[in-house]
Design a protein around this motif. Structure first.
Motif, PDB file in Angstrom:
ATOM      1  N   ASN A 233      -6.137 -30.937 -31.807  1.00  0.00           N
ATOM      2  CA  ASN A 233      -6.722 -30.024 -30.819  1.00  0.00           C
ATOM      3  C   ASN A 233      -5.748 -28.971 -30.317  1.00  0.00           C
ATOM      4  OD1 ASN A 233      -9.598 -31.016 -30.165  1.00  0.00           O
ATOM      5  ND2 ASN A 233      -8.403 -32.908 -30.116  1.00  0.00           N
ATOM      6  N   ALA A 234      -4.459 -29.139 -30.609  1.00  0.00           N
ATOM      7  CA  ALA A 234      -3.457 -28.178 -30.151  1.00  0.00           C
ATOM      8  C   ALA A 234      -3.593 -26.863 -30.907  1.00  0.00           C
ATOM      9  CB  ALA A 234      -2.055 -28.754 -30.350  1.00  0.00           C
ATOM     10  N   ILE A 235      -3.340 -25.773 -30.214  1.00  0.00           N
ATOM     11  CA  ILE A 235      -3.405 -24.455 -30.845  1.00  0.00           C
ATOM     12  C   ILE A 235      -2.086 -23.721 -30.621  1.00  0.00           C
ATOM     13  CG2 ILE A 235      -5.909 -24.239 -30.663  1.00  0.00           C
ATOM     14  CD1 ILE A 235      -5.509 -22.509 -28.199  1.00  0.00           C
ATOM     15  N   ALA A 236      -1.743 -22.859 -31.557  1.00  0.00           N
ATOM     16  CA  ALA A 236      -0.514 -22.074 -31.450  1.00  0.00           C
ATOM     17  C   ALA A 236      -0.730 -20.743 -32.142  1.00  0.00           C
ATOM     18  CB  ALA A 236       0.661 -22.817 -32.074  1.00  0.00           C
ATOM     19  N   THR A 237       0.024 -19.735 -31.736  1.00  0.00           N
ATOM     20  CA  THR A 237      -0.033 -18.456 -32.419  1.00  0.00           C
ATOM     21  C   THR A 237       0.738 -18.570 -33.729  1.00  0.00           C
ATOM     22  OG1 THR A 237       2.017 -17.528 -31.506  1.00  0.00           O
ATOM     23  CG2 THR A 237       0.021 -17.360 -30.143  1.00  0.00           C
ATOM     24  N   GLN A 238       0.795 -17.482 -34.470  1.00  0.00           N
ATOM     25  CA  GLN A 238       1.497 -17.484 -35.747  1.00  0.00           C
ATOM     26  C   GLN A 238       3.003 -17.245 -35.595  1.00  0.00           C
ATOM     27  OE1 GLN A 238      -0.444 -18.102 -38.760  1.00  0.00           O
ATOM     28  NE2 GLN A 238      -1.729 -18.695 -37.036  1.00  0.00           N
ATOM     29  N   LYS A 239       3.471 -16.991 -34.359  1.00  0.00           N
ATOM     30  CA  LYS A 239       4.895 -16.751 -34.147  1.00  0.00           C
ATOM     31  C   LYS A 239       5.695 -18.028 -34.348  1.00  0.00           C
ATOM     32  CE  LYS A 239       4.362 -12.974 -30.795  1.00  0.00           C
ATOM     33  NZ  LYS A 239       4.660 -12.541 -29.403  1.00  0.00           N
ATOM     34  N   GLU A 240       6.885 -17.882 -34.875  1.00  0.00           N
ATOM     35  CA  GLU A 240       7.740 -19.034 -35.123  1.00  0.00           C
ATOM     36  C   GLU A 240       8.052 -19.792 -33.836  1.00  0.00           C
ATOM     37  OE1 GLU A 240      10.561 -21.420 -37.563  1.00  0.00           O
ATOM     38  OE2 GLU A 240       8.581 -20.509 -37.716  1.00  0.00           O
ATOM     39  N   GLU A 241       8.418 -19.051 -32.774  1.00  0.00           N
ATOM     40  CA  GLU A 241       8.789 -19.711 -31.528  1.00  0.00           C
ATOM     41  C   GLU A 241       7.615 -20.494 -30.948  1.00  0.00           C
ATOM     42  OE1 GLU A 241       9.197 -16.547 -32.214  1.00  0.00           O
ATOM     43  OE2 GLU A 241      11.378 -16.234 -32.287  1.00  0.00           O
ATOM     44  N   ASP A 242       6.406 -19.942 -31.034  1.00  0.00           N
ATOM     45  CA  ASP A 242       5.229 -20.627 -30.508  1.00  0.00           C
ATOM     46  C   ASP A 242       4.901 -21.862 -31.328  1.00  0.00           C
ATOM     47  OD1 ASP A 242       5.044 -18.694 -28.588  1.00  0.00           O
ATOM     48  OD2 ASP A 242       3.398 -17.608 -29.516  1.00  0.00           O
ATOM     49  N   SER A 243       4.983 -21.747 -32.651  1.00  0.00           N
ATOM     50  CA  SER A 243       4.673 -22.881 -33.524  1.00  0.00           C
ATOM     51  C   SER A 243       5.666 -24.014 -33.331  1.00  0.00           C
ATOM     52  CB  SER A 243       4.663 -22.426 -34.985  1.00  0.00           C
ATOM     53  OG  SER A 243       3.647 -21.477 -35.221  1.00  0.00           O
ATOM     54  N   VAL A 244       6.947 -23.668 -33.280  1.00  0.00           N
ATOM     55  CA  VAL A 244       7.970 -24.691 -33.070  1.00  0.00           C
ATOM     56  C   VAL A 244       7.809 -25.326 -31.690  1.00  0.00           C
ATOM     57  CG1 VAL A 244      10.457 -25.096 -32.817  1.00  0.00           C
ATOM     58  CG2 VAL A 244       9.604 -23.644 -34.670  1.00  0.00           C
ATOM     59  N   GLY A 245       7.605 -24.477 -30.675  1.00  0.00           N
ATOM     60  CA  GLY A 245       7.418 -25.004 -29.332  1.00  0.00           C
ATOM     61  C   GLY A 245       6.220 -25.916 -29.235  1.00  0.00           C
ATOM     62  N   GLN A 246       5.110 -25.541 -29.886  1.00  0.00           N
ATOM     63  CA  GLN A 246       3.916 -26.382 -29.837  1.00  0.00           C
ATOM     64  C   GLN A 246       4.146 -27.706 -30.549  1.00  0.00           C
ATOM     65  OE1 GLN A 246       1.544 -27.033 -28.013  1.00  0.00           O
ATOM     66  NE2 GLN A 246      -0.212 -25.779 -28.585  1.00  0.00           N
ATOM     67  N   PHE A 247       4.884 -27.673 -31.639  1.00  0.00           N
ATOM     68  CA  PHE A 247       5.214 -28.918 -32.348  1.00  0.00           C
ATOM     69  C   PHE A 247       5.937 -29.884 -31.410  1.00  0.00           C
ATOM     70  CE2 PHE A 247       7.300 -31.886 -35.087  1.00  0.00           C
ATOM     71  CZ  PHE A 247       6.571 -31.930 -36.266  1.00  0.00           C
ATOM     72  N   PHE A 248       6.927 -29.370 -30.678  1.00  0.00           N
ATOM     73  CA  PHE A 248       7.666 -30.237 -29.766  1.00  0.00           C
ATOM     74  C   PHE A 248       6.795 -30.704 -28.600  1.00  0.00           C
ATOM     75  CE2 PHE A 248      11.430 -28.507 -31.930  1.00  0.00           C
ATOM     76  CZ  PHE A 248      12.190 -29.664 -32.062  1.00  0.00           C
ATOM     77  N   HIS A 249       5.846 -29.883 -28.172  1.00  0.00           N
ATOM     78  CA  HIS A 249       4.919 -30.318 -27.124  1.00  0.00           C
ATOM     79  C   HIS A 249       4.032 -31.462 -27.625  1.00  0.00           C
ATOM     80  CE1 HIS A 249       5.867 -27.634 -23.896  1.00  0.00           C
ATOM     81  NE2 HIS A 249       5.699 -26.559 -24.644  1.00  0.00           N
ATOM     82  N   ILE A 250       3.577 -31.353 -28.864  1.00  0.00           N
ATOM     83  CA  ILE A 250       2.756 -32.431 -29.442  1.00  0.00           C
ATOM     84  C   ILE A 250       3.560 -33.726 -29.486  1.00  0.00           C
ATOM     85  CG2 ILE A 250       1.550 -33.230 -31.513  1.00  0.00           C
ATOM     86  CD1 ILE A 250       1.029 -30.231 -32.149  1.00  0.00           C
ATOM     87  N   MET A 251       4.786 -33.625 -29.977  1.00  0.00           N
ATOM     88  CA  MET A 251       5.625 -34.810 -30.071  1.00  0.00           C
ATOM     89  C   MET A 251       6.014 -35.338 -28.694  1.00  0.00           C
ATOM     90  SD  MET A 251       5.616 -35.331 -33.215  1.00  0.00           S
ATOM     91  CE  MET A 251       6.895 -36.376 -33.872  1.00  0.00           C
ATOM     92  N   GLY A 252       5.997 -34.456 -27.702  1.00  0.00           N
ATOM     93  CA  GLY A 252       6.308 -34.886 -26.349  1.00  0.00           C
ATOM     94  C   GLY A 252       5.311 -35.890 -25.796  1.00  0.00           C
ATOM     95  N   THR A 253       4.099 -35.909 -26.352  1.00  0.00           N
ATOM     96  CA  THR A 253       3.086 -36.851 -25.874  1.00  0.00           C
ATOM     97  C   THR A 253       3.394 -38.288 -26.281  1.00  0.00           C
ATOM     98  OG1 THR A 253       1.643 -36.635 -27.825  1.00  0.00           O
ATOM     99  CG2 THR A 253       1.332 -35.043 -26.035  1.00  0.00           C
ATOM    100  N   VAL A 254       4.318 -38.476 -27.225  1.00  0.00           N
ATOM    101  CA  VAL A 254       4.652 -39.837 -27.674  1.00  0.00           C
ATOM    102  C   VAL A 254       6.113 -40.190 -27.437  1.00  0.00           C
ATOM    103  CG1 VAL A 254       2.811 -39.933 -29.391  1.00  0.00           C
ATOM    104  CG2 VAL A 254       5.034 -38.994 -30.053  1.00  0.00           C
ATOM    105  N   GLU A 255       6.838 -39.336 -26.732  1.00  0.00           N
ATOM    106  CA  GLU A 255       8.242 -39.641 -26.438  1.00  0.00           C
ATOM    107  C   GLU A 255       8.357 -40.869 -25.542  1.00  0.00           C
ATOM    108  OE1 GLU A 255      10.184 -36.291 -24.756  1.00  0.00           O
ATOM    109  OE2 GLU A 255      10.364 -35.223 -26.667  1.00  0.00           O
ATOM    110  N   GLN A 256       9.453 -41.598 -25.694  1.00  0.00           N
ATOM    111  CA  GLN A 256       9.676 -42.819 -24.914  1.00  0.00           C
ATOM    112  C   GLN A 256      10.879 -42.646 -23.990  1.00  0.00           C
ATOM    113  OE1 GLN A 256       9.183 -46.647 -26.701  1.00  0.00           O
ATOM    114  NE2 GLN A 256       8.408 -45.801 -28.609  1.00  0.00           N
ATOM    115  N   SER A 257      10.684 -42.978 -22.732  1.00  0.00           N
ATOM    116  CA  SER A 257      11.751 -42.910 -21.742  1.00  0.00           C
ATOM    117  C   SER A 257      12.509 -44.229 -21.715  1.00  0.00           C
ATOM    118  CB  SER A 257      11.171 -42.620 -20.353  1.00  0.00           C
ATOM    119  OG  SER A 257      10.500 -41.371 -20.340  1.00  0.00           O
ATOM    120  N   LYS A 258      13.824 -44.131 -21.651  1.00  0.00           N
ATOM    121  CA  LYS A 258      14.647 -45.337 -21.627  1.00  0.00           C
ATOM    122  C   LYS A 258      14.327 -46.166 -20.389  1.00  0.00           C
ATOM    123  CE  LYS A 258      18.906 -45.032 -23.076  1.00  0.00           C
ATOM    124  NZ  LYS A 258      20.384 -44.815 -23.164  1.00  0.00           N
TER     125      LYS A 258
END
Length: 329
Positions: A233-258
């Motif tokens: 469901n995530a959307i991003a523009t075609q810009k490199e910075e937006d795509s990379v940033g969105q990727f990290f936001h997606i992965m942020g939903t499964v990050e684990q805190s120590k």
């Protein structure tokens, strides 16, 4: 426990989280085309596709956790404890130790289609890299810009599954991970309608209620659902910075805190690093638990016709940008 992801905007991106209680000294490693791979089955490969990814280098040999090659093919190994099953060598097969599987495949395949053909000849063996390195029970996510597959070596044999969501976590086996999505087909990024009863005037009272029921715990089964829902469901523009940033936001939903996942007395699993590689361009981006700044290594800035691995240390110290800092003694 880890999560791996394939993501496509203008370019193709591939990456993962590494969630564990301790680091093994991983580094960003570029393996050039003429690095001499010597495999345990006796095969030698002095010329292959160049690779970039995260690895532990032991005796000059890159033990990759995940990598992409110069053709845009990515592969990640994730813990598959209790289900992974490697055997002894088999006659008539390409007998490849589990730790060799990433360079064996990425060194000679440019597409998932070619990987499928290669896997028909492969037998994953239980040979360890060294007696001090126990054999890791893994399954793998492999993807290019057109398709994604999951590969699992279990007691019944080697299985290759189409992976339409482009996500993989740990357990249960992949078919069961996919089946559980049936339990969440009602989730939506849109606000829900009252289907409970026409006799009741029920209404939404907050934004985001279309995702009520999305599991939020740290289990691999729940992380699979959460990453799949967010990615699809995530959307991003075609810009490199937006795509990379969105990727990290997606992965942020499964990050684990120590501190939230105790694996033994006083030891806690946490997200050691998160990677995102622009597989189309060979740029490896990453963050770490202690450094949230996105750092990058471009494989094409190196001599890809060399014979020695190129290693970059993982930057661990947090970098904070002050907008109004005054110089003080």
């Amino acid at each position: 426990m880890c999560t791996a992801l394939a993501y496509k905007t203008k370019d193709f991106y591939f990456g993962r989280t590494l969630d564990y209680e301790s680091s093994y000294g991983e580094e960003i490693v570029i393996t050039p085309r003429q690095y001499p791979f010597a495999f345990r089955n006796g095969a030698k490969c002095n010329e292959h596709y160049a690779l970039i990814g995260m690895a532990h280098v032991a005796g000059g040999y890159p033990l990759y956790y995940e990598a992409v090659n110069e053709k845009g093919l990515g592969m990640a190994g994730l813990n598959f404890v209790g289900n992974a099953c490697y055997g002894k060598e088999k006659e008539g097969k390409d007998n490849i130790a589990s730790f060799e599987l990433i360079p064996w495949i990425l060194g000679q395949c440019s597409t998932v289609k070619e990987v499928r053909e290669l896997l028909e000849k492969i037998n994953v063996t239980n040979l360890a890299f060294h007696e001090s390195f126990p054999v890791s029970p893994l399954h793998w996510l492999i993807a290019d810009e057109k398709e994604t597959i999951t590969v699992e070596a279990v007691e019944e044999g080697l299985f290759v599954y189409d992976n339409p969501v482009g996500v993989l976590t740990n357990n249960p086996p992949f078919p069961q991970q996919m089946f559980q999505l049936n339990n969440y087909m009602h989730l939506s990024p849109k606000q829900p309608k009252n289907l409970f009863s026409e006799r009741l005037k029920l209404q939404t009272y907050s934004r985001g209620m279309g995702a009520l029921g999305l599991p939020g715990d740290l289990s691999s089964a729940s992380r699979f659902v959460r990453a799949a829902f967010t990615k699809l469901n995530a959307i991003a523009t075609q810009k490199e910075e937006d795509s990379v940033g969105q990727f990290f936001h997606i992965m942020g939903t499964v990050e684990q805190s120590k501190g939230c996942c105790e694996v033994k007395e006083g030891a806690y699993e946490y997200t050691i690093y998160t990677s995102c590689c622009n597989a189309s361009k060979g740029i490896y981006y990453y963050t770490t638990y202690f450094n949230h700044q996105i750092n990058a290594v471009d494989m094409h800035e190196e001599d890809l016709d060399g014979k020695k691995v190129v290693v970059y240390p993982v930057l661990q110290e947090e970098t904070i940008h002050y907008q109004n800092k005054t110089q003080k003694d």
